[in-house]
Design an enzyme around this catalytic site. Structure first.
Site, PDB file in Angstrom:
ATOM      1  N   THR A 100      15.251 -53.234 -14.288  1.00 42.84           N
ATOM      2  CA  THR A 100      14.265 -53.889 -15.149  1.00 42.84           C
ATOM      3  C   THR A 100      14.892 -54.383 -16.452  1.00 42.84           C
ATOM      4  OG1 THR A 100      13.723 -51.641 -15.789  1.00 42.84           O
ATOM      5  CG2 THR A 100      12.154 -52.750 -14.353  1.00 42.84           C
TER       6      THR A 100
ATOM      7  N   SER B 187      45.833 -44.331 -19.759  1.00 48.36           N
ATOM      8  CA  SER B 187      44.706 -43.640 -19.136  1.00 48.36           C
ATOM      9  C   SER B 187      45.239 -42.300 -18.637  1.00 48.36           C
ATOM     10  CB  SER B 187      44.175 -44.481 -17.971  1.00 48.36           C
ATOM     11  OG  SER B 187      43.443 -43.646 -17.107  1.00 48.36           O
TER      12      SER B 187
ATOM     13  N   GLY C 111      32.213 -44.830 -10.023  1.00 45.19           N
ATOM     14  CA  GLY C 111      31.440 -45.415  -8.918  1.00 45.19           C
ATOM     15  C   GLY C 111      30.247 -44.583  -8.499  1.00 45.19           C
ATOM     16  N   ALA C 112      29.874 -43.584  -9.305  1.00 43.22           N
ATOM     17  CA  ALA C 112      28.748 -42.728  -8.932  1.00 43.22           C
ATOM     18  C   ALA C 112      27.446 -43.188  -9.582  1.00 43.22           C
ATOM     19  CB  ALA C 112      29.052 -41.278  -9.295  1.00 43.22           C
ATOM     20  N   GLY C 113      27.511 -44.292 -10.307  1.00 39.47           N
ATOM     21  CA  GLY C 113      26.296 -44.839 -10.912  1.00 39.47           C
ATOM     22  C   GLY C 113      25.914 -44.153 -12.208  1.00 39.47           C
TER      23      GLY C 113
ATOM     24  N   SER D  11      27.614 -44.872 -15.037  1.00 41.38           N
ATOM     25  CA  SER D  11      28.039 -45.808 -16.087  1.00 41.38           C
ATOM     26  C   SER D  11      29.275 -45.397 -16.864  1.00 41.38           C
ATOM     27  CB  SER D  11      26.907 -46.045 -17.074  1.00 41.38           C
ATOM     28  OG  SER D  11      25.927 -46.750 -16.439  1.00 41.38           O
TER      29      SER D  11
ATOM     30  N   GLU E 189      31.188 -56.663 -20.952  1.00 45.36           N
ATOM     31  CA  GLU E 189      31.043 -56.480 -19.496  1.00 45.36           C
ATOM     32  C   GLU E 189      30.586 -57.797 -18.842  1.00 45.36           C
ATOM     33  OE1 GLU E 189      30.377 -52.870 -18.073  1.00 45.36           O
ATOM     34  OE2 GLU E 189      29.987 -53.525 -16.036  1.00 45.36           O
TER      35      GLU E 189
ATOM     36  N   ASP F  26      22.719 -49.405 -20.015  1.00 44.43           N
ATOM     37  CA  ASP F  26      23.777 -48.394 -19.949  1.00 44.43           C
ATOM     38  C   ASP F  26      24.464 -48.211 -21.304  1.00 44.43           C
ATOM     39  OD1 ASP F  26      23.012 -48.495 -17.372  1.00 44.43           O
ATOM     40  OD2 ASP F  26      24.886 -49.291 -16.573  1.00 44.43           O
TER      41      ASP F  26
END
Ligand code: GAF
Length: 390
Positions: free
Chosen positions: A42, A74, A127-129, A131, A165, A177
């Site tokens: 949304t 990193s 990749g787990a959503g 953010s 992004e 996010d």
């Protein structure tokens, strides 16, 4: 603020790595991942969202350099990155782009960013959503703001992190996010109006109920292309309505009746997508009332309804996410469950009675392995503060 022992050791490892690589003391920032209770997809439709920052974060250590070199390490990856502030271009390594995109946005706004050294790492599963990318962008904006004394307010940093992004990484994400990562508050969800950016903190210390994230272990590889496509489909729906109602600027302004009248006859797929969004906005408003009245059971039922919409109408779920939601449905200890984030993998978010979590995990793990031939990962989400200096 450092929350747990695990955070402390992660932050110390990053500081040690920084000192051994660059030989001086850094400034250190913590920037968390997020969960989202309700209001999915949304944000880029100017609607409402209900996210919160969590107890998984990126830690970033930085210090200034005298030259224009950008040097980044990193903690978890072998290959360091070296670049130059005078020519910020995307890297074939890809991961530096989340940082470089922010540098570029700061420069575009006319802020002086000199060379800097940086070491970062974190425990937000990729990749787990949850953010991790927004957390990395916010960590960068916050660190560079401090380091170069730019005096930017948090909302400006959120906006430029999102723009990084959108423009540098190429995902047309909304603002949720980055907002949640920057503005999070311990034990509160943020009810954010993505049109006006007005927000309020709603207490979320629901006695005896925990946020349990069940990770499908499916990396959302389709996510960015399908995500951008959903955005276009929503915009197409708005154009169809605008031909009759020029005052409708986004799906936020659209009503179910407008969708029936102008979108359904013109394009069945676009109608389906838009219907989900309009319903989800209405659902979120009703769910905020549930929270205010302490009716967590009603709130949970709306989470299941959201999943249904995301899966059947918006079509951003996947068999693994559907399985996990179906698996917990009917379990009286599970108040609500749904897929979370952009979709096509990642986690489901579940509100679960504390005393039943162990049993739920003990049953879901083998059931998931049998049905999907994949390992289930489980995280207990705790709502924490947003981006801050350590
Ligand atoms: C991703 C995006 F980055 C967010 O802006 C939001 O649209 C979310 O998917 C879906 O609600 O996390």
């Amino acid at each position: 603020m450092i929350a747990t022992q695990q955070d402390r050791s992660l932050a110390s490892r990053i500081i040690e790595k920084f000192k051994s690589s660059y030989g001086n003391d850094p400034l250190v920032v913590r920037s968390p991942g997020r969960v989202n209770l309700l209001g999915e997809h949304t944000d880029y439709n100017n609607g409402f969202v209900l996210p919160a920052a969590i107890n998984k974060a990126i830690y970033m250590a930085v210090s200034r350099r005298e030259d224009t070199v950008i040097s980044i390490i990193s903690l978890d990856l072998d290959q360091p990155y070296t670049g130059d502030t005078r020519q910020v271009v995307s890297s074939p390594l890809h991961w530096p782009d989340y940082i470089l995109g922010v540098v570029q946005q700061l420069q575009a706004l006319g802020h002086p960013v000199g060379g800097f050294n940086c070491v970062f790492g974190g425990d937000i599963p990729l990749g787990a959503g949850m953010s991790s990318s927004a957390a990395l962008e916010c960590a960068t904006a916050f660190s560079l703001n401090e380091l170069f004394g730019l005096k930017l307010d948090p909302l400006t940093m959120v906006k430029l992190a999102q723009k990084a992004e959108n423009q540098f990484v190429g995902v047309q994400c909304g603002i949720m996010d980055q907002f949640a990562s920057m503005f999070g508050r311990r034990n509160h969800v943020i009810r954010l109006d993505c049109q006006s950016l007005a927000y309020e903190y709603v207490p979320f210390n629901t006695e005896g109920i925990r946020i349990v994230l069940l990770d499908t272990n499916v990396k959302h590889s389709l996510a960015s292309s399908e995500y951008n496509m959903r955005r276009q489909q929503c915009e197409a729906g708005v154009r169809l309505i605008q031909a009759h109602h020029p005052e409708v600027k986004s799906l936020r302004d659209a009503t179910p009746a407008m969708l029936e009248e102008y979108v359904a006859p013109a394009n069945a797929l676009v109608y389906q997508r838009c219907r989900y969004i309009v319903e989800e906005n209405l659902r979120l408003l009703a769910a905020s009332d549930d929270l205010q009245q302490g009716d967590i059971a009603a709130f949970g039922r709306r989470m299941f309804a959201t999943h249904e919409g995301l899966s059947k109408l918006y079509e951003v779920s996947c068999p693994e996410l559907d399985f996990l939601v179906e698996h917990v449905k009917g379990n009286p200890a599970v108040i609500g469950a749904r897929m979370m984030g952009g979709g096509f993998g990642g986690c489901t978010i579940n509100l679960v009675k504390e005393e039943a979590i162990d049993e739920l995990v003990a049953k879901a793990t083998p059931a998931y392995a049998r049905a999907m031939n994949k390992e289930l990962k489980v995280y207990i989400g705790q709502i924490e503060n947003g981006t801050s200096l350590l």
